[in-house]
Every structure is written in structure tokens, then in C-alpha cells.
Design an enzyme around this catalytic site. Structure first.
Site, PDB file in Angstrom:
ATOM      1  N   THR A   1      43.372 179.254  25.815  1.00 34.93           N
ATOM      2  CA  THR A   1      42.984 177.990  26.426  1.00 34.93           C
ATOM      3  C   THR A   1      43.215 178.116  27.929  1.00 34.93           C
ATOM      4  O   THR A   1      44.313 178.001  28.418  1.00 34.93           O
ATOM      5  CB  THR A   1      43.733 176.797  25.819  1.00 34.93           C
TER       6      THR A   1
ATOM      7  N   GLU B   1      40.231 176.850   9.761  1.00 36.61           N
ATOM      8  CA  GLU B   1      40.164 175.493  10.325  1.00 36.61           C
ATOM      9  C   GLU B   1      38.706 175.055  10.441  1.00 36.61           C
ATOM     10  O   GLU B   1      38.350 173.939  10.067  1.00 36.61           O
ATOM     11  CB  GLU B   1      40.756 175.453  11.740  1.00 36.61           C
TER      12      GLU B   1
END
Length: 168
Positions: free
Chosen positions: A29, A93
């Protein structure tokens, strides 16, 4: 999309406990993009779910709390960066998110970072190509096929293409 077993047949409707869940690979990120996004959402009184980095390590399976968070979120923001496909946890996910999108009407918004494009995700090219060669050697063919299908669908959704994330 392939049928998954994450959702029980009794969960045809969902009680939303979160407005949004963030799906991302922690190591990538850029400039703490995910943390800044989470803080901005919370500041705007948008109840967001983000699993803490201390709760998982690269390669871990998704936790029960994360599975619950995904199922109880009205919207999912998937932050696709270069190494997203190298994390089986992220792919699992994604599969659960796409199942919730299909069966529960969860909204899914992809965010493309670090030069990743929707085309890379749809076709599993660029930084998504090599991880899939490795996944095909290590995992059941049907599982890899499901991940590919889920990525293709997610890559077709309307989202945000952030070529450069500002510093600070």
C-alpha cells in the site's frame, strides 16, 4: 462465477454491520494509501472494516473475523497493486467478496495502484502473470480457475485507476 462454499445457503440476506471493507496486500500500500483511505472513510462517518496488519502474515489464510467482516459489509473496495495476485489470502478474500457481490448484492469497487490496470487483472497479465504460473503448479486446478474468474469479473467493474498516489 464458480460456486463457492463461503456463504451458507441460509445467508441469502445480510445484515450490514459495516459500510465498506478494504481488501489489500499490506506490503504494497503505497505511501500508506490504505491507512489514509481508512482514516478518511472513518472521518466521514463511514464505518469501515480493515484487518490489522499484525493479525496476518503474507500467505496466511483469511481469518474468521475477516470473513465475517466481508459478509457484513455493504461495499468492498479492492485495492489492486502489483503483488496482489501473489497472495493466496488476497485471492481468497477476492473470491468471498465476489460471492457476496453475486449473492448478497454487495457493491464492489476496484482501485488500481502502482501501474496495475483493469486489463492486467482481467487477463492476468503484467504483474499478475507470473504469480498465476506459480499458483497453477501449487494449487488445485479448480481453485486457480475460480481465482482467475473472480479476477476477470473484478477487473471488468468500474473503479478508480490511481496511476500515482501523492506523498504525505
Amino acid at each position: 462465477m464458480a460456486t463457492n462454499t463461503f456463504l451458507s445457503s441460509s445467508s441469502s440476506t445480510s445484515e450490514w454491520n459495516y459500510d465498506v471493507i478494504l481488501s489489500y496486500i499490506e506490503e504494497e500500500t503505497v505511501n500508506n494509501f490504505t491507512s489514509k483511505l481508512y482514516t478518511s472513510l472513518e472521518s466521514a462517518n463511514i464505518k469501515a472494516f480493515k484487518e490489522d496488519a499484525e493479525n496476518f502474515k503474507r500467505g496466511d489464510q483469511i481469518s474468521d473475523s475477516l470473513m465475517k467482516g466481508i459478509k457484513e459489509s455493504r461495499c468492498a473496495i479492492i485495492i489492486f497493486s502489483r503483488n496482489y495476485a501473489s497472495s493466496t489470502r488476497c485471492l481468497e478474500e477476492l473470491s468471498l467478496i465476489m460471492e457476496c457481490w453475486e449473492k448478497l448484492g454487495q457493491r464492489v469497487i476496484p482501485v488500481f495502484l502502482m501501474g496495475v490496470t483493469g486489463s492486467d487483472i482481467r487477463r492476468q497479465t503484467g504483474s499478475f502473470e507470473e504469480p498465476f504460473r506459480q499458483l497453477e503448479e501449487c494449487f488445485d486446478r479448480e481453485m486457480v480457475k475460480r481465482w482467475r474468474s473472480d479476477l476477470k469479473i473484478a477487473g471488468e467493474l468500474c473503479g478508480w485507476n490511481l496511476k500515482d498516489v501523492p506523498n504525505g
